[in-house]
Design an enzyme around this catalytic site. Structure first.
Site, PDB file in Angstrom:
ATOM      1  N   GLY A 187       0.797  -1.215   0.000  1.00  0.00           N
ATOM      2  CA  GLY A 187       0.000   0.000   0.000  1.00  0.00           C
ATOM      3  C   GLY A 187       0.825   1.258   0.000  1.00  0.00           C
ATOM      4  O   GLY A 187       0.411   2.283  -0.555  1.00  0.00           O
ATOM      5  N   ASP A 188       1.993   1.212   0.619  1.00  0.00           N
ATOM      6  CA  ASP A 188       2.885   2.373   0.644  1.00  0.00           C
ATOM      7  C   ASP A 188       3.691   2.496  -0.644  1.00  0.00           C
ATOM      8  O   ASP A 188       3.707   3.543  -1.290  1.00  0.00           O
ATOM      9  CB  ASP A 188       3.849   2.276   1.832  1.00  0.00           C
ATOM     10  CG  ASP A 188       3.168   2.533   3.159  1.00  0.00           C
ATOM     11  OD1 ASP A 188       2.323   3.442   3.230  1.00  0.00           O
ATOM     12  OD2 ASP A 188       3.487   1.833   4.132  1.00  0.00           O
ATOM     13  N   ILE A 189       4.376   1.433  -1.008  1.00  0.00           N
ATOM     14  CA  ILE A 189       5.285   1.518  -2.146  1.00  0.00           C
ATOM     15  C   ILE A 189       4.521   1.594  -3.460  1.00  0.00           C
ATOM     16  O   ILE A 189       4.909   2.325  -4.378  1.00  0.00           O
ATOM     17  CB  ILE A 189       6.279   0.342  -2.125  1.00  0.00           C
ATOM     18  CG1 ILE A 189       7.161   0.442  -0.874  1.00  0.00           C
ATOM     19  CG2 ILE A 189       7.145   0.326  -3.387  1.00  0.00           C
ATOM     20  CD1 ILE A 189       8.099  -0.720  -0.668  1.00  0.00           C
ATOM     21  N   ALA A 192       3.557   5.090  -3.651  1.00  0.00           N
ATOM     22  CA  ALA A 192       4.737   5.913  -3.930  1.00  0.00           C
ATOM     23  C   ALA A 192       5.063   5.940  -5.414  1.00  0.00           C
ATOM     24  O   ALA A 192       5.414   6.998  -5.963  1.00  0.00           O
ATOM     25  CB  ALA A 192       5.932   5.387  -3.144  1.00  0.00           C
TER      26      ALA A 192
END
Length: 413
Positions: A187-189, A192
């Site tokens: 979910g973060d990368i 990003a």
């Protein structure tokens, strides 16, 4: 690759794609910091704005090491902040807010990942920054975006938006609870990467038109895109986690597991020939792809695992690859660290610890390889507020007396 290594000095002499691009990042945790670290690796100058005292929330994560002053620096921070500078400014104070607005015109990009509406209340939203810097590329990364979502008031971390994308439920089995964060910080990368794309497109548009833009990336949007099979397969009649009839399974070798993917008839023929049963290519049981799955456990698995019993997972994968069947070993953490591909592609950066632990911290390297562009040099993460005076003096011309007064009043740290 050791911290500070330069892999290709000749390429470094020719510069990097984003040399000269400057980014002011009001960021914390992982989604935005990962994006700005990638931009820094491509040449951008990234200045972080952190809270006084605590800094980026990622500094407080575990496991952790301590910096030279004995302050904890958590793993989340260590793997997403190479090559940046750190300033500490109190954004809740009017003078701190003004410092950021005064600095903004010196930067190409202003990036933030506060909860939706938080920076608007502080007077640092896109409209506020664009009023003093019309050409700014302003990147917002949030859980649910800045327009239209009924979830805009909800906080979000990676597992929250991963779950809301449908992929957890699609992969959940029986009455077992969902397997949370099965691939790390997808979910973060994933978010990003879309943020980086938005920034690069925004810079291109600015160079072409002279106008800035607000790049609004929602983590849930990114996950709906990354887990595209959830909605696409549903629309095509599959339910309950069905993936369609193909072999995409793990099989046991002498030292562990390997993964095989077979989705076409010619691949199936090559697989069964390699494991010693070429006649199965014409067997009525396997005339359809569904037949492959119907007879996976009673016929195919025993044959494949019997064939692989005297082979390592890598040997089995190489043998299948040699006949055009995609396969790969399931590596442990230690095996990934020692993997020759990872070493050959400079995909681990060794960051020396500052607390007398021999094992360096390992941080993934830059996955973007470009001809004529050097990998590295990487520089360590910044200590909290390490560059506050340097940045404010350079960007705003503040002298030592002015900086001391701001620090005494709690505006900077």
């Amino acid at each position: 690759m050791l911290l500070g290594d330069v892999i290709d000095p000749d390429a470094l002499a020719h510069g990097k794609p984003l040399d000269g691009v400057r980014i002011l990042a009001l960021e914390q945790m992982q989604a935005l910091p990962w994006a700005t670290q990638l931009l820094a690796r491509l040449g951008a100058d990234v200045v972080k704005v952190e809270a006084i005292g605590t800094g980026d929330q990622g500094r407080g994560s575990l496991p952790a090491m301590t910096d030279p002053e004995g302050r904890r620096v958590g793993a989340t921070f260590l793997r997403t902040n190479l090559g940046k500078r750190s300033t500490c400014i109190d954004l809740r104070s009017e003078r701190g807010r003004q410092l950021v607005l005064d600095m903004a015109p010196q930067f190409d990009v202003v990036a933030e990942n506060f909860r939706t509406g938080a920076l608007a209340r502080l007077g640092l939203a896109y409209d506020d920054v664009a009023a003093v810097h019309p050409a700014v590329v302003y990147l917002s990364v949030s859980g649910f975006g800045h327009s239209g979502s009924p979830y805009g008031d909800m906080p979000a971390f990676a597992p929250v938006v991963e779950a809301m994308s449908g992929i957890y439920e699609m992969k959940r089995e029986g009455d077992e609870p969902p397997l949370v964060a099965p691939v790390g910080a997808l979910g973060d990368i994933g978010t990003a990467l879309f943020g980086v794309i938005g920034v690069l497109a925004g810079l291109r548009q600015r160079d072409r038109t002279g106008r800035g833009t607000h790049v609004d990336v929602a983590m849930l949007d990114a996950m709906v895109a990354m887990t595209d099979i959830v909605t696409n397969f549903w629309s095509m009649g599959l339910r309950g986690g069905e993936l369609g009839p193909l072999l995409m399974h793990g099989f046991r070798a002498s030292d562990g597991w390997f993964i095989v993917q077979v989705g076409r008839e010619h691949q199936f023929a090559r697989l069964v020939e390699e494991v010693g049963h070429p006649e199965w290519a014409d067997d009525p049981r396997f005339a359809t792809r569904q037949g492959w799955l119907d007879h996976l456990e009673d016929v195919l698995r025993p044959a494949i695992e019997g064939w692989a019993a005297d082979k390592t997972s890598l040997e089995a994968s190489r043998a299948l690859g040699a006949v055009g069947v995609a396969a790969g070993p399931c590596l442990s953490d230690e095996q990934v660290v020692a993997d020759p591909h990872v070493a050959a592609r400079d995909m681990l950066v060794e960051v020396p610890r500052t607390d007398d632990v021999d094992q360096p911290v390992l941080v993934p390297g830059n996955p973007v390889k470009m001809s004529g562009v050097a990998q590295g040099p990487e520089t360590r993460v910044p200590w909290l507020g390490e560059h506050t005076d340097e940045v404010l003096a350079a960007e705003l011309g503040l002298d030592a007396e002015a900086l001391a007064a701001l620090r005494a009043d709690g505006v900077i740290g």
